[in-house]
Design an enzyme around this catalytic site. Sequence first.
Site, PDB file in Angstrom:
ATOM      1  N   GLY A   1       0.834  -1.204   0.000  1.00  0.00           N
ATOM      2  CA  GLY A   1       0.000   0.000   0.000  1.00  0.00           C
ATOM      3  C   GLY A   1       0.863   1.245   0.000  1.00  0.00           C
ATOM      4  N   SER A   2       1.986   1.176   0.697  1.00  0.00           N
ATOM      5  CA  SER A   2       2.898   2.328   0.732  1.00  0.00           C
ATOM      6  C   SER A   2       3.454   2.587  -0.661  1.00  0.00           C
ATOM      7  CB  SER A   2       4.052   2.054   1.707  1.00  0.00           C
ATOM      8  OG  SER A   2       3.532   1.764   2.978  1.00  0.00           O
TER       9      SER A   2
ATOM     10  N   ASP B   1      -7.424   1.102   3.753  1.00  0.00           N
ATOM     11  CA  ASP B   1      -8.165   0.477   4.853  1.00  0.00           C
ATOM     12  C   ASP B   1      -9.647   0.357   4.540  1.00  0.00           C
ATOM     13  OD1 ASP B   1      -5.781   0.633   6.136  1.00  0.00           O
ATOM     14  OD2 ASP B   1      -6.310   2.344   7.402  1.00  0.00           O
TER      15      ASP B   1
ATOM     16  N   SER C   1      -4.057  -1.454   0.010  1.00  0.00           N
ATOM     17  CA  SER C   1      -3.015  -2.300   0.612  1.00  0.00           C
ATOM     18  C   SER C   1      -3.569  -3.708   0.723  1.00  0.00           C
ATOM     19  CB  SER C   1      -2.654  -1.802   2.008  1.00  0.00           C
ATOM     20  OG  SER C   1      -1.896  -2.801   2.681  1.00  0.00           O
TER      21      SER C   1
ATOM     22  N   HIS D   1      -5.535  -6.222   6.034  1.00  0.00           N
ATOM     23  CA  HIS D   1      -6.458  -5.443   5.198  1.00  0.00           C
ATOM     24  C   HIS D   1      -7.581  -6.328   4.637  1.00  0.00           C
ATOM     25  CE1 HIS D   1      -4.018  -1.700   5.318  1.00  0.00           C
ATOM     26  NE2 HIS D   1      -3.174  -2.585   5.774  1.00  0.00           N
TER      27      HIS D   1
ATOM     28  N   ASN E   1      11.143   0.262  -8.886  1.00  0.00           N
ATOM     29  CA  ASN E   1      10.588  -1.024  -9.319  1.00  0.00           C
ATOM     30  C   ASN E   1       9.802  -1.571  -8.149  1.00  0.00           C
ATOM     31  OD1 ASN E   1       9.878  -3.520 -10.145  1.00  0.00           O
ATOM     32  ND2 ASN E   1      11.933  -4.335 -10.354  1.00  0.00           N
TER      33      ASN E   1
HETATM   34  C1  LIG Z   1      -4.212   4.200   5.511  1.00  0.00           C
HETATM   35  C2  LIG Z   1      -3.022   3.374   5.149  1.00  0.00           C
HETATM   36  N1  LIG Z   1      -2.295   3.704   4.077  1.00  0.00           N
HETATM   37  C3  LIG Z   1      -1.226   2.992   3.702  1.00  0.00           C
HETATM   38  C4  LIG Z   1      -0.836   1.872   4.401  1.00  0.00           C
HETATM   39  C5  LIG Z   1       0.381   1.123   3.959  1.00  0.00           C
HETATM   40  O1  LIG Z   1       0.107  -0.160   3.466  1.00  0.00           O
HETATM   41  P1  LIG Z   1       1.260  -1.257   3.410  1.00  0.00           P
HETATM   42  O2  LIG Z   1       1.441  -1.770   4.795  1.00  0.00           O
HETATM   43  O3  LIG Z   1       0.741  -2.310   2.489  1.00  0.00           O
HETATM   44  O4  LIG Z   1       2.478  -0.596   2.904  1.00  0.00           O
HETATM   45  C6  LIG Z   1      -1.553   1.491   5.528  1.00  0.00           C
HETATM   46  C7  LIG Z   1      -1.142   0.306   6.298  1.00  0.00           C
HETATM   47  O5  LIG Z   1      -1.834  -0.221   7.131  1.00  0.00           O
HETATM   48  C8  LIG Z   1      -2.677   2.262   5.922  1.00  0.00           C
HETATM   49  O6  LIG Z   1      -3.398   1.945   7.000  1.00  0.00           O
END
Ligand SMILES: Cc1ncc(COP(=O)(O)O)c(C=O)c1O
Length: 526
Positions: free
Chosen positions: A97-98, A207, A268, A273, A342
């Site tokens: 998600g990041s 989320d 994510s 999730h 990447n």
């Molecule tokens: C609102 C939100 N954005 C982004 C992320 C990041 O997701 P990831 O852990 O897959 O990088 C999270 C992670 O829980 C999140 O709660």
Amino acid sequence: MSSDVAALKAEILRLTREYSRLTHAANRPGNDPAHARFTPGETTVPYAGRVFDEDEVEAAVSSTLDFWLTLGPEGEAMERELAEFMGVKHCLLVNSGSSANLVAFSALTTHKLPPHKRIRPGDEVITVAAGFPTTVAPIIQAGAVPVFIDALPLTGNADCSLLEAAFSPGRTKAVMMAHALGNPFELATVLEFCQRHDLWLIEDNCDALGCTYTLPLERAQALGLDHLIKIATKEEHPIIRIHPAEEEKEARYLTAPTGSFGDISTQSFYPPHHLTMGEGGAVNIIRRAPLKTYAESFRDWGRDCWCASGKDDTCNKRFKWQLGELPEGYDHKYIYSHIGFNLKPLDTQAAIGRVQIRRLPEFIEARKRNWERLRRGLHGLEEYLDFALPTHATGWNPPAAHAPEEPPVSHFTWDASGCRTDCSWFGFKITLREDAPFTRTELAAHLDEKKIGNRMLFGGNLVRQPAFVQLRHDDPAAMRVSGELPGADRIMKHTLFLGTYPGLTVEMIDYMIQVIRDFVSARSGK
Ligand SMILES: Cc1ncc(COP(=O)(O)O)c(C=O)c1O
């Protein structure tokens, strides 16, 4: 594949299923009769986790045996299936998600956009102070300036009355914020603000997969939500639809999933999730097709070429381009139009994700059901605890006020905006009232002792996190706080959340309720 080899694979997959059935009973959906038995006080009640059965394990092993490895046929299929579910133009899978947030934001920095739309270093992006750090990190990583507004403790979302004051003419280019813990932010208000000032909207939907937002059709038309209205008009999509309101048969409303309203949104697929690929995520290109090419370029090394893995010459002029200062005919596969990354996942992850997509409707409903069971079970503790309200709701009604139903449905009262939200909750958010006879830390420690998973609302007030304090120290102009942040501080000090994930059994939820009721009763003497 010869018949001997096919038979061998079938045998491996049969044994895989058997192995999974015997070893992963605790990961089955909570309402699956084969779910592992729960012993109160001994078995941990997770706040979230992977929910799967032998179908996901078979898909993973089958894809691994095929050994495509890099994003390929499963990935392509999952991108298509997800785009269909969301009602968006395209989905691009990424490895978290990041990464999705990073790719989504980076896409809006491309030189291929008209100058007034391109986000440049020093431009401002309005976001909310309470939440997860990587909703904000890409803004800073691109050299833009996050402008923090306050959050409302009851919803966990931005206080949208603060948007106008945060706007800087000529500098603000976008709004980027999350639908907190599966509670949609005020999409109609945010979209109107973006329309008024010609801003991008990036929805962090990490989320909130499967949450929906409803608004009056006239307002949707004025906002130019034609992409959703078009889908709804076909009357084929399971979620996106135009409908009357229960109480006002004449008026028409549009309902659609969060993550399908703005310009770009993100998912994510990390295990807590709504669905999981292990590590994973997605960028949703909501309505403007060219954004896909920009996002894909940033995801895939910054390259100009858009051929899928293992394919060449999709453009039919692989050796006929002349870009930058490269000689004419330089291989398009190795031409880079962006400073990229990447961030692709593996095809095996997509194979798992595709099985999870099939479960998504049941997962979404389970989260709603679990939230309502917790809410009913904790009714009466409002003197000490503020329970979350969906955005636009003004109150929750206990079951005595209406006929009992199975499965239980939440009954809320709503504000006069005509907008509604339907939350597939990421978590059950509780904020302690000022006069509660215990602290959030005491409650959290007690839950831990009783083996009940609980979490803070991620980073609390982000601007108080060491990384942001350091950022301000290093360069005071790197971020801006608009107004005060008492709501985000309150969330930071007094909020926690419990699980609502589909792996919870009814016994687990009832145990959570009992432990909290006993704790409050012991501390309050009531
Ligand atoms: C609102 C939100 N954005 C982004 C992320 C990041 O997701 P990831 O852990 O897959 O990088 C999270 C992670 O829980 C999140 O709660």
